[in-house]
Design a protein around this motif. Structure first.
Motif, PDB file in Angstrom:
ATOM      1  N   ARG A 197      33.509  60.290  21.852  1.00  0.00           N
ATOM      2  CA  ARG A 197      33.995  60.339  23.223  1.00  0.00           C
ATOM      3  C   ARG A 197      35.478  60.703  23.266  1.00  0.00           C
ATOM      4  N   ARG A 198      36.248  60.158  22.336  1.00  0.00           N
ATOM      5  CA  ARG A 198      37.674  60.499  22.278  1.00  0.00           C
ATOM      6  C   ARG A 198      37.877  61.970  21.970  1.00  0.00           C
ATOM      7  N   TRP A 199      37.096  62.501  21.040  1.00  0.00           N
ATOM      8  CA  TRP A 199      37.196  63.935  20.728  1.00  0.00           C
ATOM      9  C   TRP A 199      36.794  64.778  21.938  1.00  0.00           C
TER      10      TRP A 199
ATOM     11  N   ARG B 199      26.716  53.024  15.103  1.00  0.00           N
ATOM     12  CA  ARG B 199      26.482  53.881  16.265  1.00  0.00           C
ATOM     13  C   ARG B 199      27.553  53.719  17.342  1.00  0.00           C
ATOM     14  N   ASP B 200      27.999  52.511  17.588  1.00  0.00           N
ATOM     15  CA  ASP B 200      29.026  52.286  18.611  1.00  0.00           C
ATOM     16  C   ASP B 200      30.352  52.941  18.222  1.00  0.00           C
ATOM     17  N   VAL B 201      30.686  52.864  16.966  1.00  0.00           N
ATOM     18  CA  VAL B 201      31.923  53.485  16.480  1.00  0.00           C
ATOM     19  C   VAL B 201      31.831  54.999  16.616  1.00  0.00           C
ATOM     20  N   ARG B 202      30.675  55.563  16.246  1.00  0.00           N
ATOM     21  CA  ARG B 202      30.487  57.017  16.378  1.00  0.00           C
ATOM     22  C   ARG B 202      30.592  57.457  17.826  1.00  0.00           C
ATOM     23  N   ASP B 203      29.960  56.703  18.731  1.00  0.00           N
ATOM     24  CA  ASP B 203      30.017  57.059  20.154  1.00  0.00           C
ATOM     25  C   ASP B 203      31.442  57.035  20.690  1.00  0.00           C
ATOM     26  N   ARG B 204      32.180  55.984  20.340  1.00  0.00           N
ATOM     27  CA  ARG B 204      33.553  55.845  20.832  1.00  0.00           C
ATOM     28  C   ARG B 204      34.444  56.967  20.291  1.00  0.00           C
ATOM     29  N   LEU B 205      34.316  57.254  18.999  1.00  0.00           N
ATOM     30  CA  LEU B 205      35.136  58.297  18.392  1.00  0.00           C
ATOM     31  C   LEU B 205      34.765  59.686  18.927  1.00  0.00           C
TER      32      LEU B 205
ATOM     33  N   VAL C 266      41.385  77.603  20.712  1.00  0.00           N
ATOM     34  CA  VAL C 266      40.877  77.314  19.367  1.00  0.00           C
ATOM     35  C   VAL C 266      40.960  75.814  19.092  1.00  0.00           C
ATOM     36  N   ALA C 267      42.036  75.183  19.534  1.00  0.00           N
ATOM     37  CA  ALA C 267      42.163  73.734  19.354  1.00  0.00           C
ATOM     38  C   ALA C 267      41.067  72.994  20.120  1.00  0.00           C
ATOM     39  N   ALA C 268      40.745  73.451  21.324  1.00  0.00           N
ATOM     40  CA  ALA C 268      39.665  72.836  22.105  1.00  0.00           C
ATOM     41  C   ALA C 268      38.329  73.002  21.393  1.00  0.00           C
ATOM     42  N   SER C 269      38.101  74.169  20.829  1.00  0.00           N
ATOM     43  CA  SER C 269      36.854  74.402  20.087  1.00  0.00           C
ATOM     44  C   SER C 269      36.780  73.515  18.847  1.00  0.00           C
ATOM     45  N   ALA C 270      37.902  73.353  18.161  1.00  0.00           N
ATOM     46  CA  ALA C 270      37.933  72.486  16.983  1.00  0.00           C
ATOM     47  C   ALA C 270      37.651  71.038  17.362  1.00  0.00           C
ATOM     48  N   CYS C 271      38.168  70.604  18.495  1.00  0.00           N
ATOM     49  CA  CYS C 271      37.888  69.244  18.970  1.00  0.00           C
ATOM     50  C   CYS C 271      36.408  69.065  19.288  1.00  0.00           C
ATOM     51  N   ALA C 272      35.796  70.077  19.865  1.00  0.00           N
ATOM     52  CA  ALA C 272      34.367  69.996  20.175  1.00  0.00           C
ATOM     53  C   ALA C 272      33.532  69.919  18.901  1.00  0.00           C
ATOM     54  N   VAL C 273      33.899  70.698  17.901  1.00  0.00           N
ATOM     55  CA  VAL C 273      33.190  70.649  16.617  1.00  0.00           C
ATOM     56  C   VAL C 273      33.399  69.284  15.953  1.00  0.00           C
ATOM     57  N   ALA C 274      34.611  68.757  16.032  1.00  0.00           N
ATOM     58  CA  ALA C 274      34.882  67.433  15.465  1.00  0.00           C
ATOM     59  C   ALA C 274      34.057  66.362  16.171  1.00  0.00           C
ATOM     60  N   ALA C 275      33.924  66.468  17.483  1.00  0.00           N
ATOM     61  CA  ALA C 275      33.111  65.500  18.229  1.00  0.00           C
ATOM     62  C   ALA C 275      31.655  65.559  17.778  1.00  0.00           C
ATOM     63  N   ALA C 276      31.138  66.749  17.610  1.00  0.00           N
ATOM     64  CA  ALA C 276      29.755  66.891  17.157  1.00  0.00           C
ATOM     65  C   ALA C 276      29.585  66.346  15.748  1.00  0.00           C
TER      66      ALA C 276
ATOM     67  N   VAL D  82      37.103  63.903  25.088  1.00  0.00           N
ATOM     68  CA  VAL D  82      38.196  63.824  26.062  1.00  0.00           C
ATOM     69  C   VAL D  82      39.296  64.805  25.684  1.00  0.00           C
ATOM     70  N   ALA D  83      39.613  64.868  24.385  1.00  0.00           N
ATOM     71  CA  ALA D  83      40.617  65.838  23.925  1.00  0.00           C
ATOM     72  C   ALA D  83      40.154  67.268  24.192  1.00  0.00           C
ATOM     73  N   THR D  84      38.865  67.528  24.014  1.00  0.00           N
ATOM     74  CA  THR D  84      38.312  68.854  24.307  1.00  0.00           C
ATOM     75  C   THR D  84      38.476  69.194  25.788  1.00  0.00           C
ATOM     76  N   ALA D  85      38.172  68.233  26.646  1.00  0.00           N
ATOM     77  CA  ALA D  85      38.286  68.465  28.090  1.00  0.00           C
ATOM     78  C   ALA D  85      39.735  68.704  28.494  1.00  0.00           C
ATOM     79  N   VAL D  86      40.644  67.909  27.956  1.00  0.00           N
ATOM     80  CA  VAL D  86      42.059  68.074  28.301  1.00  0.00           C
ATOM     81  C   VAL D  86      42.549  69.453  27.863  1.00  0.00           C
ATOM     82  N   LEU D  87      42.221  69.841  26.644  1.00  0.00           N
ATOM     83  CA  LEU D  87      42.650  71.159  26.166  1.00  0.00           C
ATOM     84  C   LEU D  87      41.969  72.290  26.944  1.00  0.00           C
ATOM     85  N   GLY D  88      40.709  72.098  27.313  1.00  0.00           N
ATOM     86  CA  GLY D  88      40.008  73.114  28.098  1.00  0.00           C
ATOM     87  C   GLY D  88      40.639  73.319  29.464  1.00  0.00           C
ATOM     88  N   PHE D  89      40.970  72.216  30.144  1.00  0.00           N
ATOM     89  CA  PHE D  89      41.641  72.337  31.438  1.00  0.00           C
ATOM     90  C   PHE D  89      43.052  72.907  31.279  1.00  0.00           C
TER      91      PHE D  89
END
Length: 79
Positions: free
Chosen positions: A55-57, A47-53, A27-37, A59-66
Motif C-alpha cells: 500500500r505504501r508503494w 500477509r498484513d506486512v505485505r499489504d501495508r508495504l 520511470v520512478a512511478a513505474s518502478a514504485c508500481a513494480v516494487a508494490a507488485a 501511494v508513492a506510485t499515485a503521488v508520482l503519477g499525479f
C-alpha cells in the motif's frame, strides 16, 4: 545574436529539461508500481506486512503519477 534567437534556444532548453524531468518521474512511478507488485506477491512475509508495504508503494506510485500529470500542465503553460 538577436533576442528572438535567444528565446528559441531557451524554449528548446526548457522542452529538453521538462522532458527529462517528466520521463524521470514517470520511470520512478513505474518502478514504485513494480516494487508494490513484488512486495505483495513475494511469499516471504506475513500477509498484513505485505499489504501495508505494498500500500505504501502504491501511494508513492499515485503521488508520482499525479506529479507527472501536474508537470505536463506546467510544461504546457511554459510553452
Amino acid at each position: 545574436m538577436s533576442a528572438s534567437g535567444l528565446g528559441g534556444q531557451l524554449d528548446d532548453m526548457t522542452n529538453v529539461v521538462m522532458l527529462i524531468i517528466v520521463v524521470g518521474v514517470g520511470v520512478a512511478a513505474s518502478a514504485c508500481a513494480v516494487a508494490a507488485a513484488y512486495v505483495y506477491l513475494h511469499p516471504g512475509r506475513d500477509r498484513d506486512v505485505r499489504d501495508r508495504l505494498a500500500r505504501r508503494w502504491l501511494v508513492a506510485t499515485a503521488v508520482l503519477g499525479f506529479t507527472v500529470i501536474g508537470l505536463r500542465f506546467v510544461w504546457v503553460l511554459l510553452l
